[in-house]
Design a protein around this motif. Sequence first.
Motif, PDB file in Angstrom:
ATOM      1  N   SER A   1       1.911  -1.200  14.455  1.00  0.00           N
ATOM      2  CA  SER A   1       0.898  -2.110  13.921  1.00  0.00           C
ATOM      3  C   SER A   1       1.375  -3.566  13.939  1.00  0.00           C
ATOM      4  CB  SER A   1       0.517  -1.702  12.499  1.00  0.00           C
ATOM      5  OG  SER A   1       1.673  -1.645  11.694  1.00  0.00           O
TER       6      SER A   1
ATOM      7  N   CYS B   1       0.826  -1.206   0.000  1.00  0.00           N
ATOM      8  CA  CYS B   1       0.000   0.000   0.000  1.00  0.00           C
ATOM      9  C   CYS B   1       0.860   1.256   0.000  1.00  0.00           C
ATOM     10  CB  CYS B   1      -0.914  -0.032   1.222  1.00  0.00           C
ATOM     11  SG  CYS B   1      -2.048   1.360   1.290  1.00  0.00           S
TER      12      CYS B   1
ATOM     13  N   VAL C   1      -0.225   2.012  10.466  1.00  0.00           N
ATOM     14  CA  VAL C   1       1.127   2.055   9.941  1.00  0.00           C
ATOM     15  C   VAL C   1       1.637   3.489   9.978  1.00  0.00           C
ATOM     16  CG1 VAL C   1       2.540   1.700   7.898  1.00  0.00           C
ATOM     17  CG2 VAL C   1       0.736   0.072   8.454  1.00  0.00           C
TER      18      VAL C   1
ATOM     19  N   ILE D   1      -3.996  -6.938  10.924  1.00  0.00           N
ATOM     20  CA  ILE D   1      -4.089  -5.580  10.417  1.00  0.00           C
ATOM     21  C   ILE D   1      -4.984  -4.825  11.388  1.00  0.00           C
ATOM     22  CG2 ILE D   1      -4.910  -4.125   8.540  1.00  0.00           C
ATOM     23  CD1 ILE D   1      -2.798  -5.729   7.385  1.00  0.00           C
TER      24      ILE D   1
ATOM     25  N   ALA E   1       1.374  -5.320   5.577  1.00  0.00           N
ATOM     26  CA  ALA E   1       1.897  -3.986   5.246  1.00  0.00           C
ATOM     27  C   ALA E   1       3.069  -4.108   4.279  1.00  0.00           C
ATOM     28  CB  ALA E   1       2.325  -3.274   6.527  1.00  0.00           C
TER      29      ALA E   1
ATOM     30  N   HIS F   1      -4.724  -3.651  -2.044  1.00  0.00           N
ATOM     31  CA  HIS F   1      -3.437  -3.632  -1.336  1.00  0.00           C
ATOM     32  C   HIS F   1      -3.447  -2.691  -0.134  1.00  0.00           C
ATOM     33  CE1 HIS F   1      -1.764  -6.185  -4.376  1.00  0.00           C
ATOM     34  NE2 HIS F   1      -2.183  -5.365  -5.318  1.00  0.00           N
ATOM     35  N   CYS F   2      -4.429  -1.813  -0.078  1.00  0.00           N
ATOM     36  CA  CYS F   2      -4.551  -0.890   1.053  1.00  0.00           C
ATOM     37  C   CYS F   2      -5.768  -1.225   1.912  1.00  0.00           C
ATOM     38  CB  CYS F   2      -4.703   0.541   0.541  1.00  0.00           C
ATOM     39  SG  CYS F   2      -3.298   1.096  -0.440  1.00  0.00           S
ATOM     40  N   GLY F   3      -6.515  -2.261   1.528  1.00  0.00           N
ATOM     41  CA  GLY F   3      -7.786  -2.541   2.182  1.00  0.00           C
ATOM     42  C   GLY F   3      -7.615  -3.181   3.545  1.00  0.00           C
TER      43      GLY F   3
ATOM     44  N   PHE G   1      -6.059   0.945   9.210  1.00  0.00           N
ATOM     45  CA  PHE G   1      -4.880   0.809   8.387  1.00  0.00           C
ATOM     46  C   PHE G   1      -3.967   2.011   8.512  1.00  0.00           C
ATOM     47  CE2 PHE G   1      -3.679  -2.602   5.674  1.00  0.00           C
ATOM     48  CZ  PHE G   1      -2.517  -2.131   5.081  1.00  0.00           C
TER      49      PHE G   1
END
Lengths: 435, 165
Positions: B118, A55, B9, B2, A423, A70-72, B6
């Motif tokens: 994270s 991401c 990060v 995760i 990540a 990819h960022c979900g 998000f």
Amino acid sequence: MQTFHLISDCLRPLSRRPLPDCLNAVRRFLSVTAAAVAGLLPVMLLSSPAQAMNCEALRAAEGAQTISVHCGGAPSATFDKNNDVWVAFVSDLHVYVSHSQDKGTSFSAPVRVNAVPEDAEFNGENRPKIIVADDGTVLLSWTKKTSNRFTGEIRFSRSTDGGRSFEEPRTINDDGLAIGHRFDSLFLTESGKLFVTWIDKRDLEASLARSENYPGAAIYYTVSDDLGASFIPNVRVAHNSCECCRIAVAAHGDDDVAILWRQIFGEQIRDHAIAVLGHDGSVSDFSRATVDNWQIDACPHHGPTMVPASSADQYHMSWFSAGTIHSGIHYARYDLASAASSDIIKIDGTPGAGHPSLATFDGTLYLVWKGFDGVSTPLQLMLSHDEGRSWSTPQTLITTDQASDHPLLITSSDGVYLSWASAQHGYVFKELSHD
Amino acid sequence: MINKRFFSVLLSAAVLFGPAHPAVSDAAPADNIQGFGPQTFTAIKAQFAGKPFVVSLWSVDCAPCRVELDMLGQMKKADPDFPLVVISTDSIEMREDAADILDEYQLAGETTWMFADSFVERLRFSIDPGWYGELPRSYFYDAEHNMMAHSGILTEEKFRELFPY
């Protein structure tokens, strides 16, 4: 057990809070530096470098607001009948759907499911679920978080135009109460019966209102025989489930399902129970599926996985426990008829190991889980060619030294695939069965 | 795992590169929440060198943790010098939710920590390589820093038994 002030807590209004200003500064900083960093990051052990876009690199290249698998948050995947891959994920208060015609190498532009922003939960145990029916109807469920006090609603939406647009989400729990309804699972049977299961606190709240003790929560479900146009009234499966572990669902014949969940036995033993749920709303008595003796009045956040075995009424199970009888990740095969487990095998007993996912394809049983060695997270794979009686030595599929989601195994008519977000590597969709 | 949004990060980057206390909205309750990174636990132990202390791990999402926070809040009120280290395993991005809860149990005035990386597996490992992540989780350190661990709700009686100081 005390009352945790649940009823009063969930009445407290909670507003969405703006992002701190400094975050935007950090985002700007990262977008400048990420281009330099991006070249170093995707050190893939897998053989498909086309997927090696995380991401951070993607947003450096395409903008900080880029919406992508990819960022979900906490993506999950399924195959349609043409073996195209469909992925659902959460981004910025929206559930999105994207699909791939090349087995996850490239994805379509994500389509927003909920037009109105809502706090769809996304973490290892709570994620949007997606299934595509044979007629192309795209079916989705997720949990909408309604406060910070473990309250939520089970949400459902679908697309009847091939994923171009989605119906306004509906709330599936039918009690109308602002309490806990969370940890949804979604399953479509061979015959087209759509099951939604979840963890529900209506019986807990009713008991608390009478000043009665009620350990844990309850398991509820509903069924649709018209692909989500309508659902039968909610049905209770069991009282006194654990509050915060995903529910595993597997086919039971063509019409029904078996489910496996963490249940409170006695005062505080949190092992697993199994039951068969009928498409007509009938529920079998549940049986104890694991005897681990994990006495804990706490939140393990660690749900099981289950797939049908080749013999009728038998199921492959894998689960986590820190009990006195079994601790670590285990495998067993459960037989509904005799209510007994066989071949109980410890898969990984190290404390960092968890979150197993099972799949079967072409006579082979696949088991993937997450390890942790103190520095990095390896995804481990083991295979069994004899219905779980014996297993291969573990092999490491991929490793990351950054944050990562739980691994999921997805089965199509031609193989077994890993679905996993991190990540470091972005969203990885990778075939396991032909290696 | 995760973690939420998000942005965690980015938030870990905020902890590395930015101010320790990100500016929050006007309605934010005052709190003394610090970011908990991979080195934080070593620093906490150094701070208590030669002294006994108690570590209590909780999360916003953990109902049984509230029972323990309630008890800890009362113990801290009775003895403001009680050597208590409270760590939330939620991302520090959820600090306002955590601060609301700490405030309810009269712990908002204390210095407490929230996970600020994270890669939570590494943070958990830094506290205890043998911890499976279940909550509530407590650790009792004596003056020599011999450690006893406990999972699940603690009664005050059990607490005093494990920490007779």
